[in-house]
Design a protein around this motif. Structure first.
Motif, PDB file in Angstrom:
ATOM      1  N   THR A 275      -8.631  -1.722   3.209  1.00 54.90           N
ATOM      2  CA  THR A 275      -8.702  -0.426   2.534  1.00 54.90           C
ATOM      3  C   THR A 275      -9.052   0.676   3.521  1.00 54.90           C
ATOM      4  O   THR A 275      -8.457   1.766   3.500  1.00 54.90           O
ATOM      5  CB  THR A 275      -9.750  -0.461   1.415  1.00 54.90           C
ATOM      6  OG1 THR A 275      -9.361  -1.414   0.429  1.00 54.90           O
ATOM      7  CG2 THR A 275      -9.906   0.901   0.764  1.00 54.90           C
TER       8      THR A 275
ATOM      9  N   ALA B  19      -3.879   5.468  -1.943  1.00 56.46           N
ATOM     10  CA  ALA B  19      -4.765   4.729  -1.025  1.00 56.46           C
ATOM     11  C   ALA B  19      -6.083   4.373  -1.703  1.00 56.46           C
ATOM     12  O   ALA B  19      -6.593   3.258  -1.543  1.00 56.46           O
ATOM     13  CB  ALA B  19      -5.018   5.558   0.227  1.00 56.46           C
TER      14      ALA B  19
ATOM     15  N   THR C 292      -8.485   0.697   6.708  1.00 57.80           N
ATOM     16  CA  THR C 292      -7.317   0.933   7.561  1.00 57.80           C
ATOM     17  C   THR C 292      -6.290   1.803   6.851  1.00 57.80           C
ATOM     18  O   THR C 292      -5.743   2.757   7.426  1.00 57.80           O
ATOM     19  CB  THR C 292      -6.672  -0.405   7.966  1.00 57.80           C
ATOM     20  OG1 THR C 292      -7.626  -1.181   8.698  1.00 57.80           O
ATOM     21  CG2 THR C 292      -5.440  -0.177   8.827  1.00 57.80           C
ATOM     22  N   ALA C 293      -6.033   1.491   5.575  1.00 59.45           N
ATOM     23  CA  ALA C 293      -5.055   2.257   4.795  1.00 59.45           C
ATOM     24  C   ALA C 293      -5.501   3.708   4.632  1.00 59.45           C
ATOM     25  O   ALA C 293      -4.683   4.644   4.722  1.00 59.45           O
ATOM     26  CB  ALA C 293      -4.853   1.607   3.435  1.00 59.45           C
TER      27      ALA C 293
ATOM     28  N   GLU D 193      -5.042   5.599   7.875  1.00 61.22           N
ATOM     29  CA  GLU D 193      -3.628   5.958   8.050  1.00 61.22           C
ATOM     30  C   GLU D 193      -3.255   7.120   7.134  1.00 61.22           C
ATOM     31  O   GLU D 193      -2.498   8.019   7.540  1.00 61.22           O
ATOM     32  CB  GLU D 193      -2.744   4.746   7.759  1.00 61.22           C
ATOM     33  CG  GLU D 193      -2.881   3.631   8.797  1.00 61.22           C
ATOM     34  CD  GLU D 193      -2.119   2.374   8.409  1.00 61.22           C
ATOM     35  OE1 GLU D 193      -1.605   2.322   7.257  1.00 61.22           O
ATOM     36  OE2 GLU D 193      -2.035   1.448   9.236  1.00 61.22           O
TER      37      GLU D 193
END
Length: 218
Positions: free
Chosen positions: A77, A63, A79-80, A83
């Motif tokens: 980025t 990530a 958001t990733a 997650e």
């Protein structure tokens, strides 16, 4: 005669050892078995933890690497990383959240980033080093807009001698003092910081310039 005494002493020693064995021997044997079993269990647990840590590190690294790649979209980025944080545990999850907040700053979403920093700083069980870093970053991104008195109060424990973030906290304390109009205190804080040999070189250099600036403004 000396030989007799020696024999008596040896017999007494053997008798004492036998009594000690009769009393504690079974427990020692049981303890040894438990130690062996415990060592095996600990080794299994350690290997399991290592495997899990490697998996967590791989998820986090993937990530982060995607986020720092040239042309990466900071919002995507963030958001990733959010997650990734939901799939991680412990310090890996905390680091993912801190990187998520940093990406949000780059995306121009400062309030969302501050909310994450404050959440991490207020979560029990978080590694103190990361918790205090989150608090520091929250204050840093509010130094020009937040309530100066409240921010100073939050920084106070971080600025205490011996803390890992003490120099950054003292630097922010000086900036907040200046913003509140207390240029004398700001000058004193920056002067002290500029002469602290233990402080990082970058902070000392900035403190020297700021000390001169606010000394002139007194």
């Amino acid at each position: 005669m000396s030989d007799i005494f020696r024999e008596v002493e040896e017999d007494l020693r053997k008798d004492q050892l036998q009594k000690l064995w009769n009393r504690f021997g079974p427990a020692l044997v049981t303890g040894a078995v438990l130690i062996v079993a415990g060592t095996a269990g600990y080794t299994y647990w350690q290997n399991s933890q290592l495997s899990r840590m490697q998996e967590n590190t791989a998820v986090l690294s993937t990530a982060i690497e995607a986020g720092i790649a040239e042309g990466a979209d900071p919002a995507a980025t963030a958001t990733a990383l959010g997650e990734a944080a939901s799939r991680l545990t412990g310090s890996h999850a905390t680091l993912a959240r801190l990187y998520e907040a940093a990406a949000l700053i780059r995306a121009g979403k400062r309030d969302d980033a501050i909310a994450i920093y404050d959440q991490v700083a207020g979560t029990g069980g978080v590694d103190p080093l990361l918790r205090d870093l989150a608090l520091l970053m929250s204050v840093q991104h509010q130094v020009d807009t937040g309530d100066a008195a409240q921010l100073l109060a939050r920084l106070e424990p971080l600025a205490a001698p011996g803390g890992p973030w003490q120099w950054s906290a003292r630097e922010l304390t000086g900036l907040l003092a200046a913003r509140a109009g207390d240029t004398a205190r700001a000058a004193a804080l920056f002067t002290e910081l500029s002469t602290d040999a233990a402080a990082p070189a970058g902070i000392r250099a900035r403190a020297e310039e700021l000390a001169a600036l606010y000394a002139a403004a007194k």
